[in-house]
Design a protein around this motif. Structure first.
Motif, PDB file in Angstrom:
ATOM      1  N   PRO A 420       0.854  -1.287  -0.078  1.00 22.64           N
ATOM      2  CA  PRO A 420       0.268  -0.002   0.220  1.00 22.64           C
ATOM      3  C   PRO A 420       0.821   1.330   0.350  1.00 22.64           C
ATOM      4  O   PRO A 420      -0.049   2.384  -0.324  1.00 22.64           O
ATOM      5  CB  PRO A 420      -0.723  -0.495   1.503  1.00 22.64           C
ATOM      6  CG  PRO A 420      -0.228  -1.186   2.380  1.00 22.64           C
ATOM      7  CD  PRO A 420       0.544  -1.393   1.130  1.00 22.64           C
ATOM      8  N   ARG A 421       2.172   1.094   0.772  1.00 22.31           N
ATOM      9  CA  ARG A 421       2.840   2.485   0.480  1.00 22.31           C
ATOM     10  C   ARG A 421       3.786   2.889  -0.418  1.00 22.31           C
ATOM     11  O   ARG A 421       4.521   3.936  -1.112  1.00 22.31           O
ATOM     12  CB  ARG A 421       3.843   2.111   1.303  1.00 22.31           C
ATOM     13  CG  ARG A 421       2.990   2.670   3.288  1.00 22.31           C
ATOM     14  CD  ARG A 421       3.646   2.572   4.403  1.00 22.31           C
ATOM     15  NE  ARG A 421       4.444   1.167   4.236  1.00 22.31           N
ATOM     16  CZ  ARG A 421       5.404   0.502   5.170  1.00 22.31           C
ATOM     17  NH1 ARG A 421       6.030   1.228   6.028  1.00 22.31           N
ATOM     18  NH2 ARG A 421       6.108  -0.444   5.322  1.00 22.31           N
ATOM     19  N   GLY A 422       3.291   1.696  -1.435  1.00 22.19           N
ATOM     20  CA  GLY A 422       3.706   1.756  -2.574  1.00 22.19           C
ATOM     21  C   GLY A 422       4.020   1.761  -4.057  1.00 22.19           C
ATOM     22  O   GLY A 422       2.643   2.138  -3.933  1.00 22.19           O
ATOM     23  N   LYS A 423       4.212   1.529  -5.400  1.00 20.81           N
ATOM     24  CA  LYS A 423       3.489   1.819  -6.205  1.00 20.81           C
ATOM     25  C   LYS A 423       2.720  -0.173  -6.607  1.00 20.81           C
ATOM     26  O   LYS A 423       3.490  -0.395  -6.351  1.00 20.81           O
ATOM     27  CB  LYS A 423       4.576   2.110  -7.568  1.00 20.81           C
ATOM     28  CG  LYS A 423       4.054   1.285  -9.692  1.00 20.81           C
ATOM     29  CD  LYS A 423       5.527   2.142 -10.279  1.00 20.81           C
ATOM     30  CE  LYS A 423       4.732   1.908 -11.426  1.00 20.81           C
ATOM     31  NZ  LYS A 423       5.728   2.102 -12.585  1.00 20.81           N
ATOM     32  N   PRO A 424       1.241   0.752  -6.856  1.00 24.20           N
ATOM     33  CA  PRO A 424       0.488  -0.705  -6.986  1.00 24.20           C
ATOM     34  C   PRO A 424       0.759  -1.523  -8.308  1.00 24.20           C
ATOM     35  O   PRO A 424       1.435  -1.178  -9.590  1.00 24.20           O
ATOM     36  CB  PRO A 424      -0.556   0.181  -7.199  1.00 24.20           C
ATOM     37  CG  PRO A 424      -0.474   1.340  -7.841  1.00 24.20           C
ATOM     38  CD  PRO A 424       0.708   1.637  -7.535  1.00 24.20           C
ATOM     39  N   LEU A 425       0.767  -3.066  -7.916  1.00 22.51           N
ATOM     40  CA  LEU A 425       0.795  -3.785  -9.361  1.00 22.51           C
ATOM     41  C   LEU A 425       0.240  -3.432 -10.141  1.00 22.51           C
ATOM     42  O   LEU A 425      -0.923  -3.100 -10.134  1.00 22.51           O
ATOM     43  CB  LEU A 425       0.772  -5.108  -8.582  1.00 22.51           C
ATOM     44  CG  LEU A 425       1.177  -5.607  -7.504  1.00 22.51           C
ATOM     45  CD1 LEU A 425       1.660  -7.205  -7.373  1.00 22.51           C
ATOM     46  CD2 LEU A 425       3.496  -5.111  -8.045  1.00 22.51           C
ATOM     47  N   SER A 426       0.483  -3.133 -11.180  1.00 21.20           N
ATOM     48  CA  SER A 426       0.257  -3.353 -12.830  1.00 21.20           C
ATOM     49  C   SER A 426      -0.425  -5.095 -13.585  1.00 21.20           C
ATOM     50  O   SER A 426       1.022  -5.497 -13.683  1.00 21.20           O
ATOM     51  CB  SER A 426      -0.069  -2.329 -13.571  1.00 21.20           C
ATOM     52  OG  SER A 426       1.644  -2.848 -14.256  1.00 21.20           O
ATOM     53  N   VAL A 427      -1.265  -4.990 -13.902  1.00 19.32           N
ATOM     54  CA  VAL A 427      -1.324  -6.561 -14.677  1.00 19.32           C
ATOM     55  C   VAL A 427      -1.319  -6.364 -16.295  1.00 19.32           C
ATOM     56  O   VAL A 427      -2.918  -5.652 -15.984  1.00 19.32           O
ATOM     57  CB  VAL A 427      -2.397  -7.899 -13.729  1.00 19.32           C
ATOM     58  CG1 VAL A 427      -2.058  -8.881 -14.615  1.00 19.32           C
ATOM     59  CG2 VAL A 427      -1.816  -8.135 -12.247  1.00 19.32           C
ATOM     60  N   ASN A 428      -0.849  -7.091 -16.974  1.00 24.49           N
ATOM     61  CA  ASN A 428      -1.794  -6.784 -18.258  1.00 24.49           C
ATOM     62  C   ASN A 428      -2.596  -7.754 -18.652  1.00 24.49           C
ATOM     63  O   ASN A 428      -1.827  -8.904 -18.924  1.00 24.49           O
ATOM     64  CB  ASN A 428      -0.360  -6.489 -19.220  1.00 24.49           C
ATOM     65  CG  ASN A 428       0.882  -5.221 -18.543  1.00 24.49           C
ATOM     66  OD1 ASN A 428       0.593  -4.488 -18.482  1.00 24.49           O
ATOM     67  ND2 ASN A 428       2.044  -5.910 -18.869  1.00 24.49           N
ATOM     68  N   LEU A 429      -3.136  -7.306 -18.995  1.00 21.83           N
ATOM     69  CA  LEU A 429      -4.364  -8.140 -19.844  1.00 21.83           C
ATOM     70  C   LEU A 429      -4.396  -8.056 -21.066  1.00 21.83           C
ATOM     71  O   LEU A 429      -5.050  -7.254 -21.879  1.00 21.83           O
ATOM     72  CB  LEU A 429      -5.834  -8.326 -18.838  1.00 21.83           C
ATOM     73  CG  LEU A 429      -5.849  -8.410 -17.541  1.00 21.83           C
ATOM     74  CD1 LEU A 429      -7.197  -7.442 -16.480  1.00 21.83           C
ATOM     75  CD2 LEU A 429      -5.286  -9.532 -17.247  1.00 21.83           C
TER      76      LEU A 429
END
Length: 433
Positions: A420-429
């Motif tokens: 929550p304190r870092g860059k959110p994860l991104s998932v490529n779909l």
């Protein structure tokens, strides 16, 4: 009074129904005064005992009282009648307590020919001058059910014990328990409360007539006991009865033994003429050293059948299909409820066959000790049907458990988690075409 008993006890299962009765004798005459240095083997008359030096020694010891306790029927199984399920006392409890810790003399199966009257006459003639010889009728054993049998045996035991307690302290005595005849086969219907053995898949009322046990022996080294023997000759089946030992051979120093038996053709499907036929069976035994176990085993080396049921006398060399049957360690007996048949087939005529079948057999040609069968090797072996069933089911459950554990151990969690304190994860779909 301290009883130093000389007991004829621990009877063995060799009494043939309608032929033999057991005899139990005990006395407080010390062993140092009279040594029971005789052996009365199964099938011998009671006169072997009364004409022995031991009987003469008892007479010369001048016992004050001689008691002959007589019951209508007695069998070796009666002395082993067990405790009731409720925990109440064992049958012949007092008698066994007197015999257990003292020297025994075995007379397991004397010929049943008026044994009580014979003993009474001999004791009266030889002991009567200085001893009071009395016969005590202790009643009969009610064999209507397992419970009635147990209770009547306990009552007989109490009668004997109470009668012995009436004797004067330190008075020398000789006491004998004997039966007029062995118990006859009876139709028994199981009742509620009877002891049942084995698996009971259905709660049904069962009735049966126990088969008479046949026992034959050659001297003291070849013992054979069975309940039924049948001969299949072609398509006809004959029951073989009245076994008789013709001759035999055995020696402690020899690795070979033999016994020749003869039988009469009984009921079965025999005709009147065939019922007069005599069937002979010759068995030869040999000791063989097993290379695998380094133990000496005995087995049947030859089985020859001879009869003239359908023609003149002809011999048939029988074959035993199971090579491990009729075999045991050299000092053991072999036991089997349904042993493999001994067979012969005519190679030119498939209808000309011979098949000899025993039921509930116990056989021992070597190593007889104290006129009793030795430890038994059962034909069912270690891996019987129930053991195989339990083993297979256990392995099946183990395989299911192992399969489940493998799947559970293959479950993994994600290697990355959202902070929550870092860059959110991104998932490529990517959508498929």
């Amino acid at each position: 009074m301290i009883y130093i008993a000389l007991a004829i006890s621990l009877l063995i299962p060799l009494c043939s129904a309608g032929q033999y009765v057991p005899v139990v004798l005990w006395t407080n005459i010390k062993r140092s005064e009279c040594t029971p240095n005789i052996s009365v083997y199964p099938g011998e008359p009671i006169s072997v005992f009364t004409e022995s030096s031991y009987f003469e020694c008892l007479r010369s010891s001048h016992p004050g009282t001689v008691k002959v306790y007589v019951t209508d029927e007695l069998d070796q199984v009666d002395l082993a009648t067990s405790r009731h399920a409720s925990g109440e006392g064992k049958a012949f409890h007092h008698l066994k307590a007197t015999l257990t810790h003292h020297t025994s003399l075995v007379m397991p199966a004397v010929i049943a020919s008026s044994v009580p009257a014979f003993l009474q006459n001999r004791f009266t003639e030889d002991f009567g001058g200085e001893s009071v010889v009395s016969v005590v009728e202790v009643g009969r054993i009610d064999r209507g059910s397992a419970e009635s049998t147990r209770r009547s045996i306990m009552l007989i035991d109490e009668i004997i014990n109470e009668d012995l307690l009436k004797m004067k302290a330190n008075e020398k005595f000789v006491a004998v328990l004997v039966a007029k005849s062995p118990p006859q086969p009876q139709l028994h219907v199981y009742e509620e409360g009877d002891s049942h053995h084995g698996r009971q898949l259905l709660a049904v009322t069962e009735s049966f007539a126990p088969a008479a046990q046949q026992f034959v022996h050659w001297q003291t080294c070849i013992f054979l006991s069975y309940t039924n023997l049948s001969l299949t000759h072609g398509a006809s089946v004959y029951s073989l009865v009245e076994p008789k030992v013709e001759r035999g051979f055995c020696s402690e120093s020899s690795d070979n033994a033999s016994i020749d038996l003869s039988f009469k053709v009984g009921n079965g499907s025999a005709s009147v003429g065939q019922s007069q036929s005599v069937v002979k069976l010759g068995l030869q035994f040999v000791k063989v050293l097993s290379k695998a176990s380094a133990v000496t085993w005995w087995n049947i080396s030859s089985a020859v059948l001879n009869h003239s049921i359908s023609a003149s006398d002809k011999s048939y060399k029988l074959r035993i299909s199971d090579g491990y049957a009729y075999s045991a360690p050299s000092n053991w007996s072999w036991v089997c409820k349904k042993p493999p048949a001994m067979t012969w087939k005519d190679p030119k005529d498939s209808t000309n066959t011979q098949k000899l079948e025993f039921e509930s057999i116990q056989l021992q040609p070597f190593g007889i000790v104290n006129a009793n069968f030795s430890r038994a090797s059962d034909c069912s072996g270690f891996l019987s049907g129930p053991i195989w069933m339990g083993t297979v089911v256990s392995f099946l459950l183990l395989a299911i458990f192992t399969f489940g554990m493998m799947f559970m151990s293959a479950v993994t969690t994600m290697d990355r988690f959202d902070d929550p304190r870092g860059k959110p994860l991104s998932v490529n779909l990517q959508e498929g075409n």
